[in-house]
Structures are given as C-alpha cells and as structure tokens.
Motif scaffolding. Structure first.
Motif, PDB file in Angstrom:
ATOM      1  N   SER A 265       3.354  -0.395  -9.705  1.00  8.53           N
ATOM      2  CA  SER A 265       2.175  -0.171 -10.548  1.00  8.53           C
ATOM      3  C   SER A 265       1.558   1.213 -10.365  1.00  8.53           C
ATOM      4  O   SER A 265       0.505   1.504 -10.920  1.00  8.53           O
ATOM      5  CB  SER A 265       1.130  -1.271 -10.317  1.00  8.53           C
TER       6      SER A 265
ATOM      7  N   TRP B  63      -1.932   2.234 -12.259  1.00  5.70           N
ATOM      8  CA  TRP B  63      -2.286   1.205 -13.225  1.00  5.70           C
ATOM      9  C   TRP B  63      -3.311   0.216 -12.681  1.00  5.70           C
ATOM     10  O   TRP B  63      -3.772  -0.644 -13.425  1.00  5.70           O
ATOM     11  CB  TRP B  63      -1.036   0.488 -13.707  1.00  5.70           C
TER      12      TRP B  63
ATOM     13  N   TRP C  34      -2.356  -4.069 -17.780  1.00  5.82           N
ATOM     14  CA  TRP C  34      -1.114  -4.163 -17.005  1.00  5.82           C
ATOM     15  C   TRP C  34      -0.782  -5.620 -16.703  1.00  5.82           C
ATOM     16  O   TRP C  34       0.353  -6.056 -16.868  1.00  5.82           O
ATOM     17  CB  TRP C  34      -1.247  -3.341 -15.722  1.00  5.82           C
TER      18      TRP C  34
ATOM     19  N   ARG D 262      -0.589  -4.297  -2.697  1.00  9.85           N
ATOM     20  CA  ARG D 262       0.540  -3.589  -3.315  1.00  9.85           C
ATOM     21  C   ARG D 262       1.241  -2.694  -2.296  1.00  9.85           C
ATOM     22  O   ARG D 262       2.466  -2.648  -2.237  1.00  9.85           O
ATOM     23  CB  ARG D 262       0.045  -2.750  -4.494  1.00  9.85           C
TER      24      ARG D 262
END
Length: 182
Positions: free
Chosen positions: A17, A29, A39, A63
């Motif tokens: 992302s 994103w 997204w 993430r």
C-alpha cells in the motif's frame, strides 16, 4: 485513484500500500482516511466509517510488520520474531471479535459486511498467517524495481516484476535505451 493489486494475497496488498518503496516521498495509500477508504474498497473491503488518524497509524504500523516479515521470506532471511508476534496477536484479537459462523455443513470466518480498521487488521493478519503456514512461501518475491511483494503464480516460477505494465515495462525500456545509446 487507481490502485494496482499484484500481490495475490490480501496481506501482500497491505504490504504494497506504499506505491513505490524505492522512492522517497509522500506516496502512501494509507496516509489519509479518504484514500485509505478508496483503497480498501478496491479490495472489496468497504470501510463502515472513515478511519481516525490513530487507526490509520495502527494500520500503517501493522503494514510494516507484514512487509518486514514477507520481505525476509522473499530474500531468504529468517522471519523476524517481532513481525510474527505482531501478526499472531492481531489475528488473535480479531478472533475474539470475529470468530467463526456456520455455513451449511461447514464453518467460515465471521467477517463483517463493512469493515472497521480493527477488522481490516484482523483480516490482513488472517491472510498473513494463512500464507505463512501454507505451501506458497517459496513463491514470495520482491520486485527489484519498486520493492512490492507478490506471490509468483507463474507455472515456471519466472515472474520477476510486480507487473509487466509498470516495473517490467519500465525496466525493459531502460535496458533498450541503454543498449541503443551505446
């Protein structure tokens, strides 16, 4: 906004992302609630409400744990314990809230119709643990151009780039330019 999905697993889509990890800049994103919502919708994970700045920070931190874990696998390094602990803890938190439900004569995960950020993190953790305990780990690769992660689903395991349309085409054009320039 167009979002390219090349990872072949939700967990790798989260790791990807950031559009180009090789670049320095503000491309992310998950940097704002609006873009993060778009997204998530592009992954068929519609958010119930715009995420708070704290929720976005939690999602970005998660993430990075997923990215570090799968990057280690792609490079043949040892999986970082911190990343694995983070993924397992997120999945466990998700199981407390979203367990399983009957579906005919089987059971399925009880995912919501619309997602909150904690649900998203649990979904990505579930995807990561499925892949980490599955039989595709030898197919995890990292694009040499942008750093995105993907499962090489090609028959002969020869996929090199995240996408031929972007990184593959750019790399081939650059090689052609250098060849004809000399």
């Amino acid at each position: 906004m167009d979002f390219e999905h090349v990872g072949n697993a939700h967990c790798l889509e989260l790791a990807n992302s950031i559009p180009d990890r090789q670049e320095t800049g503000e491309r992310d994103w998950l940097r704002s609630a609006e873009i993060a919502g778009e997204w998530a919708r592009s992954l068929d994970l519609a958010l119930a409400s715009p995420p708070s700045s704290r929720e976005l920070a939690d999602l970005r931190a998660f993430r990075e744990d997923v990215f570090a874990t799968f990057t280690a696998i792609a490079s043949g390094a040892e999986v970082p314990q911190h990343g694995l602990d983070s993924i397992a803890a997120a999945q466990a938190r998700g199981l407390k809230v979203r367990g399983y439900r009957p579906s005919g004569r089987a059971i399925v995960r009880a995912w919501p119709q619309t997602w909150g950020v904690p649900d998203l993190i649990a979904r990505f953790a579930d995807s990561a643990l499925t892949e980490l305990t599955g039989d595709r780990l030898d197919r995890v690769k990292s694009c040499p151009s942008c750093g995105w992660l993907f499962f090489d689903t090609s028959r002969n395991r020869s996929r090199r780039w995240c996408s031929m349309q972007t990184c593959g085409g750019r790399d081939k054009a650059l090689r052609h330019y250098r060849k004809t320039r000399d």
